[in-house]
Design an enzyme around this catalytic site. Sequence first.
Site, short mmCIF file in Angstrom:
data_model
loop_
_atom_site.label_atom_id
_atom_site.label_comp_id
_atom_site.label_asym_id
_atom_site.label_seq_id
_atom_site.Cartn_x
_atom_site.Cartn_y
_atom_site.Cartn_z
N SER A 290 30.74 11.22 7.83
CA SER A 290 30.21 11.20 9.76
C SER A 290 30.25 12.81 9.78
O SER A 290 31.25 14.06 9.56
CB SER A 290 30.97 10.92 11.02
OG SER A 290 32.79 11.34 10.65
N ASP A 291 29.40 13.25 10.98
CA ASP A 291 29.59 14.87 11.03
C ASP A 291 31.28 14.83 12.16
O ASP A 291 31.65 14.20 12.79
CB ASP A 291 28.44 15.66 12.17
CG ASP A 291 27.99 17.12 11.87
OD1 ASP A 291 28.90 18.02 11.45
OD2 ASP A 291 26.94 17.45 12.68
N TYR A 292 31.63 15.72 12.35
CA TYR A 292 32.79 16.25 12.70
C TYR A 292 32.43 16.40 14.35
O TYR A 292 31.76 16.25 15.02
CB TYR A 292 33.32 18.28 12.96
CG TYR A 292 33.26 19.00 12.15
CD1 TYR A 292 33.04 17.86 10.73
CD2 TYR A 292 33.14 20.08 11.94
CE1 TYR A 292 33.09 18.66 9.59
CE2 TYR A 292 33.21 20.67 10.48
CZ TYR A 292 33.60 20.30 9.87
OH TYR A 292 33.53 20.42 8.25
N PHE A 293 33.88 14.78 14.40
CA PHE A 293 33.49 14.34 16.02
C PHE A 293 32.89 13.47 16.19
O PHE A 293 33.07 12.58 17.51
CB PHE A 293 34.43 15.07 16.91
CG PHE A 293 35.20 16.27 16.70
CD1 PHE A 293 36.46 16.19 16.55
CD2 PHE A 293 34.76 17.66 16.95
CE1 PHE A 293 37.62 17.22 15.90
CE2 PHE A 293 35.97 18.89 16.41
CZ PHE A 293 37.40 18.46 15.93
N ALA A 294 31.99 13.27 15.17
CA ALA A 294 31.13 12.24 15.77
C ALA A 294 31.16 10.75 16.09
O ALA A 294 30.80 10.42 17.09
CB ALA A 294 30.01 12.27 14.15
#
Length: 352
Positions: A290-294
Amino acid sequence: MSPHSNPAPWQDAARPAAERAGEVLRLMTLEEKVAQLYGVWVGADGSGEGVAPHQHDLAEEPPDWQGVIAHGLGQLTRPFGTAPVDPAMGVQALANSQKEIAAANRFSIPAIAHEECLSGFAAWKATVYPTPLAWGASFDPDLVERMAAQIGSSMRRVGVHQGLAPVLDVSRDSRWGRTEETIGEDPYLVGTVATAYVRGLQSAGIVATLKHFAGYSASRAGRNLAPVSAGPREFADLLLPPFEMAVALGGAKSIMPSYTANDGVPATADPGLLTYLLREEWGFSGTVVSDYFAVTFLETLHGTAGSAADAAVAALDAGVDGIVTDNTEGLRQVLMRRGAWHDSTGGPVGDR
């Protein structure tokens, strides 16, 4: 372990990697498996000068390090790139952290260290290379492959395992603030050049991560994180081909879903994108991170999850394999509470 004793089955380098991993998975407890799913960003800057959307809202206080690593740890986020770190000191600090992580868990598994590396290893004193727009303008994939190999070599020498690059978003609207990260407007050019970058980076032993799968650059009105309204024909003809090329021809080992929602479905929680298309049609066998904080955004921005628990389960069920940076402690707790979630072997994550 004594040098004269027999290695544990998962430590026997003579055995196939898949067999060794299967043995570890069979023996792991639920909490040990969950620990391998998430990462921690010890150096996240809460001042507002962050590198990820809403980082200043979501970055937690420095976690209890011994508590975080007690059962293992999946990822270390940007140990060199969060703040200026002297390379020699950074190498020693990372090595010490990895020793602590390996010593703290039953299976002596270190974490994967990842860094940004689009136009060079994003760390103090590292070489800066031309922007991806220049790669496309060069029409020279061989040159890009050699550049990426040099970037990967610099990362490998300091103990990094995974690079969060290249960006395969096809430029659709010059108002979009991340256009400088794109290679160009032509899907074939983007795919050809990005595939060369993947080959170069992975030739140095660094896992390449394709970003951002898919549609990020086609966001409405050129706004970052805005919805994507592209129809299936535009999606298939313009936005997906570079990713398919990098998987089929470049052997990319990791993919990162986009922050955006496509026709109302967030990419991070879209099984049609992450499982049916990526894995079943394209045959991708790597990891989806996942992307950061996604994952948090599924609840706070997209509104498709009613709680942190729902967000985490939606992402994992859709096909996300690792949550590289998010609300680490909260994620651990909700996944532990949802212990009935099933892993890829078909059995509950907690089965012994």
